[in-house]
Design a protein around this motif. Structure first.
Motif, PDB file in Angstrom:
ATOM      1  N   LEU A 137       0.654  -1.192   0.107  1.00  0.00           N
ATOM      2  CA  LEU A 137       0.474  -0.027  -0.481  1.00  0.00           C
ATOM      3  C   LEU A 137       0.413   1.395   0.161  1.00  0.00           C
ATOM      4  CD1 LEU A 137      -2.217  -0.948   2.448  1.00  0.00           C
ATOM      5  CD2 LEU A 137      -2.911  -1.424  -0.186  1.00  0.00           C
ATOM      6  N   VAL A 138       1.966   0.996   0.264  1.00  0.00           N
ATOM      7  CA  VAL A 138       3.367   2.207   0.175  1.00  0.00           C
ATOM      8  C   VAL A 138       3.825   2.640  -1.219  1.00  0.00           C
ATOM      9  CG1 VAL A 138       3.293   2.433   2.715  1.00  0.00           C
ATOM     10  CG2 VAL A 138       4.612   0.977   1.461  1.00  0.00           C
ATOM     11  N   ASP A 139       4.118   3.581  -1.266  1.00  0.00           N
ATOM     12  CA  ASP A 139       5.087   4.503  -2.715  1.00  0.00           C
ATOM     13  C   ASP A 139       6.472   4.187  -2.075  1.00  0.00           C
ATOM     14  OD1 ASP A 139       6.926   5.581  -4.310  1.00  0.00           O
ATOM     15  OD2 ASP A 139       5.408   7.091  -4.166  1.00  0.00           O
ATOM     16  N   PRO A 140       7.535   3.139  -2.836  1.00  0.00           N
ATOM     17  CA  PRO A 140       8.897   2.720  -2.182  1.00  0.00           C
ATOM     18  C   PRO A 140       9.742   4.217  -2.115  1.00  0.00           C
ATOM     19  CG  PRO A 140       8.182   2.146  -4.453  1.00  0.00           C
ATOM     20  CD  PRO A 140       6.954   2.771  -3.531  1.00  0.00           C
ATOM     21  N   ASP A 141       9.070   4.677  -2.962  1.00  0.00           N
ATOM     22  CA  ASP A 141       9.869   6.460  -3.146  1.00  0.00           C
ATOM     23  C   ASP A 141       9.782   7.310  -1.404  1.00  0.00           C
ATOM     24  OD1 ASP A 141      11.473   6.557  -5.376  1.00  0.00           O
ATOM     25  OD2 ASP A 141       9.631   7.407  -6.081  1.00  0.00           O
ATOM     26  N   ALA A 142       8.588   7.171  -1.381  1.00  0.00           N
ATOM     27  CA  ALA A 142       8.307   7.354   0.398  1.00  0.00           C
ATOM     28  C   ALA A 142       8.808   6.658   1.590  1.00  0.00           C
ATOM     29  CB  ALA A 142       6.537   7.983   0.451  1.00  0.00           C
ATOM     30  N   VAL A 143       8.687   6.188   1.253  1.00  0.00           N
ATOM     31  CA  VAL A 143       9.691   5.007   2.674  1.00  0.00           C
ATOM     32  C   VAL A 143      10.853   5.120   2.156  1.00  0.00           C
ATOM     33  CG1 VAL A 143       9.780   2.181   3.184  1.00  0.00           C
ATOM     34  CG2 VAL A 143       7.415   2.824   2.279  1.00  0.00           C
ATOM     35  N   ALA A 144      11.599   5.163   1.259  1.00  0.00           N
ATOM     36  CA  ALA A 144      13.644   5.357   1.153  1.00  0.00           C
ATOM     37  C   ALA A 144      13.428   6.648   2.325  1.00  0.00           C
ATOM     38  CB  ALA A 144      13.707   5.513  -0.700  1.00  0.00           C
ATOM     39  N   GLN A 145      12.200   7.352   1.621  1.00  0.00           N
ATOM     40  CA  GLN A 145      12.780   9.136   2.515  1.00  0.00           C
ATOM     41  C   GLN A 145      12.694   8.499   4.039  1.00  0.00           C
ATOM     42  OE1 GLN A 145      10.482  11.979   0.043  1.00  0.00           O
ATOM     43  NE2 GLN A 145      11.363  11.321  -1.672  1.00  0.00           N
ATOM     44  N   ALA A 146      11.454   8.293   4.011  1.00  0.00           N
ATOM     45  CA  ALA A 146      11.317   7.577   5.833  1.00  0.00           C
ATOM     46  C   ALA A 146      12.530   6.832   6.510  1.00  0.00           C
ATOM     47  CB  ALA A 146       9.771   6.926   5.897  1.00  0.00           C
ATOM     48  N   ALA A 147      13.352   6.075   5.546  1.00  0.00           N
ATOM     49  CA  ALA A 147      14.129   5.716   6.298  1.00  0.00           C
ATOM     50  C   ALA A 147      14.985   6.512   6.653  1.00  0.00           C
ATOM     51  CB  ALA A 147      14.248   3.958   5.425  1.00  0.00           C
ATOM     52  N   ALA A 148      15.569   7.141   5.448  1.00  0.00           N
ATOM     53  CA  ALA A 148      17.053   8.010   5.354  1.00  0.00           C
ATOM     54  C   ALA A 148      16.603   8.618   6.998  1.00  0.00           C
ATOM     55  CB  ALA A 148      17.049   8.774   4.162  1.00  0.00           C
TER      56      ALA A 148
ATOM     57  N   LEU B  35      15.659   2.957  -2.495  1.00  0.00           N
ATOM     58  CA  LEU B  35      15.373   2.264  -1.076  1.00  0.00           C
ATOM     59  C   LEU B  35      15.710   0.951  -0.846  1.00  0.00           C
ATOM     60  CD1 LEU B  35      12.214   1.455   0.164  1.00  0.00           C
ATOM     61  CD2 LEU B  35      12.238  -0.268  -1.251  1.00  0.00           C
ATOM     62  N   LEU B  36      16.750   0.342  -2.037  1.00  0.00           N
ATOM     63  CA  LEU B  36      17.832  -0.574  -1.146  1.00  0.00           C
ATOM     64  C   LEU B  36      18.519   0.426  -0.684  1.00  0.00           C
ATOM     65  CD1 LEU B  36      18.160  -2.077  -4.600  1.00  0.00           C
ATOM     66  CD2 LEU B  36      17.061  -3.608  -2.836  1.00  0.00           C
TER      67      LEU B  36
ATOM     68  N   ALA C  23      17.620   1.326   3.443  1.00  0.00           N
ATOM     69  CA  ALA C  23      17.184  -0.039   3.495  1.00  0.00           C
ATOM     70  C   ALA C  23      18.937  -0.420   4.263  1.00  0.00           C
ATOM     71  CB  ALA C  23      16.789  -0.859   2.619  1.00  0.00           C
ATOM     72  N   SER C  24      19.863   0.007   3.333  1.00  0.00           N
ATOM     73  CA  SER C  24      21.362  -0.438   3.862  1.00  0.00           C
ATOM     74  C   SER C  24      21.344   0.532   4.775  1.00  0.00           C
ATOM     75  CB  SER C  24      22.367   0.205   2.551  1.00  0.00           C
ATOM     76  OG  SER C  24      23.570  -0.695   2.987  1.00  0.00           O
ATOM     77  N   GLY C  25      21.265   1.589   5.165  1.00  0.00           N
ATOM     78  CA  GLY C  25      21.470   2.150   6.595  1.00  0.00           C
ATOM     79  C   GLY C  25      21.261   1.904   7.500  1.00  0.00           C
ATOM     80  N   LEU C  26      19.639   1.634   7.316  1.00  0.00           N
ATOM     81  CA  LEU C  26      19.174   1.539   8.842  1.00  0.00           C
ATOM     82  C   LEU C  26      19.846  -0.292   9.305  1.00  0.00           C
ATOM     83  CD1 LEU C  26      17.530   1.831  11.196  1.00  0.00           C
ATOM     84  CD2 LEU C  26      15.281   1.014  10.027  1.00  0.00           C
ATOM     85  N   THR C  27      19.628  -1.389   8.181  1.00  0.00           N
ATOM     86  CA  THR C  27      20.160  -2.650   8.514  1.00  0.00           C
ATOM     87  C   THR C  27      21.588  -2.670   8.778  1.00  0.00           C
ATOM     88  OG1 THR C  27      18.840  -3.648   6.488  1.00  0.00           O
ATOM     89  CG2 THR C  27      20.167  -4.723   7.366  1.00  0.00           C
ATOM     90  N   ARG C  28      22.144  -1.562   8.347  1.00  0.00           N
ATOM     91  CA  ARG C  28      23.790  -1.843   8.684  1.00  0.00           C
ATOM     92  C   ARG C  28      24.037  -1.344  10.407  1.00  0.00           C
ATOM     93  NH1 ARG C  28      25.679   2.298   6.906  1.00  0.00           N
ATOM     94  NH2 ARG C  28      25.731   3.634   8.561  1.00  0.00           N
TER      95      ARG C  28
ATOM     96  N   GLU D 204      25.119  -6.892   0.882  1.00  0.00           N
ATOM     97  CA  GLU D 204      24.561  -6.978  -0.035  1.00  0.00           C
ATOM     98  C   GLU D 204      23.186  -6.060  -0.855  1.00  0.00           C
ATOM     99  OE1 GLU D 204      22.230 -10.203   1.286  1.00  0.00           O
ATOM    100  OE2 GLU D 204      24.174 -11.424   1.430  1.00  0.00           O
ATOM    101  N   LEU D 205      23.067  -5.834   0.208  1.00  0.00           N
ATOM    102  CA  LEU D 205      21.518  -4.239  -0.531  1.00  0.00           C
ATOM    103  C   LEU D 205      22.473  -2.685  -1.305  1.00  0.00           C
ATOM    104  CD1 LEU D 205      19.629  -4.230   2.726  1.00  0.00           C
ATOM    105  CD2 LEU D 205      18.324  -5.009   0.611  1.00  0.00           C
ATOM    106  N   ALA D 206      22.987  -2.753  -0.498  1.00  0.00           N
ATOM    107  CA  ALA D 206      23.601  -1.093  -1.188  1.00  0.00           C
ATOM    108  C   ALA D 206      24.291  -1.807  -2.846  1.00  0.00           C
ATOM    109  CB  ALA D 206      25.300  -0.836  -0.042  1.00  0.00           C
ATOM    110  N   GLU D 207      25.445  -2.694  -2.583  1.00  0.00           N
ATOM    111  CA  GLU D 207      25.653  -3.377  -3.827  1.00  0.00           C
ATOM    112  C   GLU D 207      25.070  -3.337  -5.152  1.00  0.00           C
ATOM    113  OE1 GLU D 207      29.892  -5.903  -2.375  1.00  0.00           O
ATOM    114  OE2 GLU D 207      27.177  -6.909  -2.823  1.00  0.00           O
ATOM    115  N   ARG D 208      23.731  -3.888  -4.951  1.00  0.00           N
ATOM    116  CA  ARG D 208      22.535  -4.224  -5.164  1.00  0.00           C
ATOM    117  C   ARG D 208      22.293  -2.340  -6.169  1.00  0.00           C
ATOM    118  NH1 ARG D 208      16.925  -6.699  -3.180  1.00  0.00           N
ATOM    119  NH2 ARG D 208      18.731  -7.769  -2.173  1.00  0.00           N
ATOM    120  N   ALA D 209      21.891  -1.812  -4.915  1.00  0.00           N
ATOM    121  CA  ALA D 209      21.433  -0.177  -5.562  1.00  0.00           C
ATOM    122  C   ALA D 209      22.902   0.555  -6.239  1.00  0.00           C
ATOM    123  CB  ALA D 209      21.626   0.375  -4.047  1.00  0.00           C
ATOM    124  N   GLN D 210      24.124   0.314  -6.734  1.00  0.00           N
ATOM    125  CA  GLN D 210      25.070   0.438  -7.038  1.00  0.00           C
ATOM    126  C   GLN D 210      25.246  -0.154  -8.118  1.00  0.00           C
ATOM    127  OE1 GLN D 210      27.246   3.231  -6.695  1.00  0.00           O
ATOM    128  NE2 GLN D 210      29.020   2.242  -6.547  1.00  0.00           N
TER     129      GLN D 210
END
Length: 656
Positions: free
Chosen positions: A128-139, A177-178, A181-186, A196-202
């Motif tokens: 139900l959420v926009d991944p762009d919005a979730v990425a900004q919230a995670a940051a 988003l990846l 998410a890498s920043g919070l997961t770390r 893994e998340l950051a490598e995929r984003a890169q």
């Protein structure tokens, strides 16, 4: 889980606010009700009655959509209002806004369980959420969190991390988003997944942000060389219009070289940044920090303090200065004591059954700084200290004829020459003195509260120190290392003198006269305390540095000469003070380093220095024998303290 008393009080407060809110709802005063619910959610975010009342408020307002107006987000916004609005937005089905507001609450107060809410755990929410919005919230949420997260914060934020993981699994090809998410997961310690998340984003979108997050993840995963390679490749790729962001990355590269023990290799990166942006808020402080890592010279720490005074908005300079001053003698904490009397005191305090009514008669072969007697009598007030002889040159004599005297001698027996401070003054000093401080300027500023004490009370505290504060640290000091408390009181009393009559110009001022008298007075811990106050003045008032350098020089050269014929127990600590004043002449600093090196060599020959930070008693070996000079004692409580061989000085605090 059992509730603490504070949690119980919070729940009662929240219940009271909810009760008032419900009365307001019943009377139709919905704005008043919303204010009370915002207060309630701060006290207990998980109170069931609170969420029931919030639903009742939405219904009374005509639905969640209209209830938004009761929790406005314009102007100065109250945290409780933000959290209530998040729940109202969730009830209205605006999930992106709800998640963003919840992330803002985590950002501002991560210790509260904002994320422990039923709607964030909905299984269908990731759809139900926009991944762009979730990425900004995670940051937003991750940016304010420590790395790694301590256990208590990890528990409060974990539901948000689970939600983010579910959204990431649903959108595995969304680079922003990846990366976020890498920043919070770390921060949760899952460094392999963060990589893994950051490598995929890169791979999906090579660029600055994925590279930064990948380097951070690699560094956290114990792969700093790989992090360097990623960051240096990104800096080589960066376009000119990315200079602002690449400057911060270059600082990270430089400091990672420092972490790897290769600070000289990091300096060119900082020079590049400063060539483009001389006022970069992190590059100049980082350069001072790396230069300090190269040679250990306190001149670079002084440069950090000067930089922060000239650029108060460059908070990184202050942060770095605190980090590099931490637990360094005089730069970040009171220096330890080396007297044989103190070592005997440690032995006695480390003996089972010792209490404040324990009585010892300590005999030392030669006169030591009289403040060491204060330490003995602070912990064991019924005890006595006797000295058999006086070394040459006579440590009881001042270097110059003073107008300020705090000690008098009856033969080899010292006694205070000034009265004790009034009870109120002693209590103020007791509340102010610290054995550690963030930086030298911070210690100087902290002591300003003593500026109003009369000069005679500050002088009285030097020889009549109050007992430590009745807290855990104070009790530990009294039981194990009372000399550190005595030295802390003396240091802050002298800092109080440094604040005396600051309306007077430094030259010819009363504060200069008194601190000079104490510095050049009889050999005692007060000499060091006065030296520290003078050093602190130099750190904070550059115009006084030349004069202070000459004062410090006089004591240094006298102590160096005296150490050739007798033990000068304050010499090592005093040398550290001289090195903490890098505006002194190079020859004087070289002499201080030479004296320290000689002491280190003698320590190595004699089995190495002791460190009371490793052992609170800090003075006995496995057999209970003194490690800093010898002592003998019998069952009657009589103790004989014998100093170590002449010139042997112990390093009480190792450089980290």
């Amino acid at each position: 889980m059992a509730h603490t008393d504070d949690e119980g009080d919070d729940r009662l407060a929240a219940e009271g606010e909810v009760a008032v809110a419900r009365l307001a709802i019943d009377s139709g005063d919905l704005t008043h009700a919303a204010d009370h619910l915002a207060d309630a959610i701060l006290a207990d975010p998980q109170l069931p009655e609170l969420h029931e009342a919030l639903a009742e408020l939405c219904a009374a307002a005509g639905g969640p959509g209209k209830a938004r107006e009761l929790f406005p987000l314009d102007g100065e916004v109250y945290l409780g209002t933000v959290v209530c609005r998040a729940h109202v937005e969730a009830a209205a089905g605006d999930w992106d806004t709800a998640v963003a507001l919840l992330a803002s609450a985590i950002q501002y107060e991560p210790a509260r369980p904002w994320a422990h809410t039923a709607w964030l755990a909905r299984e269908d929410l990731p759809t139900l959420v926009d991944p762009d919005a979730v990425a900004q919230a995670a940051a937003r949420a991750a940016g304010a969190l420590p790395d790694p997260l301590p256990a208590e914060l990890a528990d409060t934020v974990r539901p948000f991390e689970r939600f983010l993981r579910a959204v990431t699994d649903r959108h595995p090809e969304h680079p922003l988003l990846l990366a976020m998410a890498s920043g919070l997961t770390r921060r949760f310690g899952a460094t392999t997944r963060a990589v893994e998340l950051a490598e995929r984003a890169q791979r999906l979108a090579p660029g600055y942000l994925p590279a930064v997050m990948l380097g951070n993840a690699l560094r956290a995963d114990g792969r700093p060389e790989e992090a360097l390679a990623v960051w240096e490749a990104e800096l080589a790729r960066a376009a000119p219009d990315e200079a602002d962001s690449s400057g911060y990355l270059a600082v990270d590269v430089a400091e990672l070289y420092g972490t790897l023990g290769r600070p000289a290799e990091g300096l060119p990166w900082l020079e590049r940044v400063l060539a483009v942006d001389p006022d970069h808020p992190k590059a100049a402080p980082a350069r001072h920090g790396l230069r300090h890592a190269v040679d250990g010279d306190a001149a670079h720490l002084l440069a950090l303090a000067d930089h922060h005074r000239d650029h108060p908005d460059h908070e990184y300079a202050q942060d770095l200065l605190e980090r590099l001053s931490h637990r360094e003698p005089w730069l970040g904490m009171v220096s330890g004591a080396t007297e044989a009397t103190v070592n005997v005191l440690h032995q006695v305090l480390g003996t089972s059954g010792t209490g404040r009514d324990t009585e010892i008669d300590c005999t030392a072969s030669a006169v030591e700084p009289p403040s060491s007697v204060l330490a003995v009598q602070l912990a064991l007030p019924r005890s006595t200290v006797t000295y058999r002889s006086v070394g040459e040159p006579d440590p009881r004599l001042p270097l110059t004829e003073p107008t300020t005297r705090i000690w008098a001698w009856d033969g080899t027996d010292p006694r205070p020459a000034v009265a004790a401070p009034a009870p109120a003054g002693a209590e103020l000093l007791r509340a102010t003195a610290e054995i550690v401080w963030p930086t030298v300027p911070a210690a100087y500023d902290h002591a300003v509260r003593l500026a109003g004490l009369p000069l005679d009370e500050l002088l009285g505290a030097l020889v009549h120190p109050p007992l430590p504060r009745e807290d855990d640290l104070g009790r530990a000091l009294l039981a194990h290392q009372p000399e550190l408390w005595v030295r802390a009181v003396q240091a802050f009393a002298c800092l109080g003198i440094a604040h005396h009559r600051t309306d007077q110009p430094w030259e010819g001022s009363e504060r200069r006269r008194v601190l000079r008298d104490l510095l050049l007075g009889p050999e005692d811990w007060v000499v060091e305390a006065a030296g520290f106050a003078l050093v602190a003045i130099g750190w904070t008032h550059p115009a006084a540095r030349a004069d202070i350098a000459e004062l410090l020089r006089q004591r240094l050269h006298y102590s160096a000469r005296a150490s050739r014929s007798r033990v000068v127990t304050i010499l090592r600590s005093y040398c550290a003070l001289v090195l903490a004043a890098p505006w002194t002449d190079r020859a004087d600093r070289d002499l201080a380093r030479q004296l320290l090196a000689e002491a280190d060599a003698r320590d190595a020959d004699d089995g190495g220095p002791t460190d009371p930070t490793d052992d609170p008693a800090g003075s006995t070996d496995e057999d209970g024998d003194s490690t800093d000079g010898d002592s003998t004692h019998d069952d009657s409580g009589s103790v004989e303290a014998r100093p170590a061989r002449p010139g042997l000085l112990r390093r009480l605090f190792r450089r980290s």
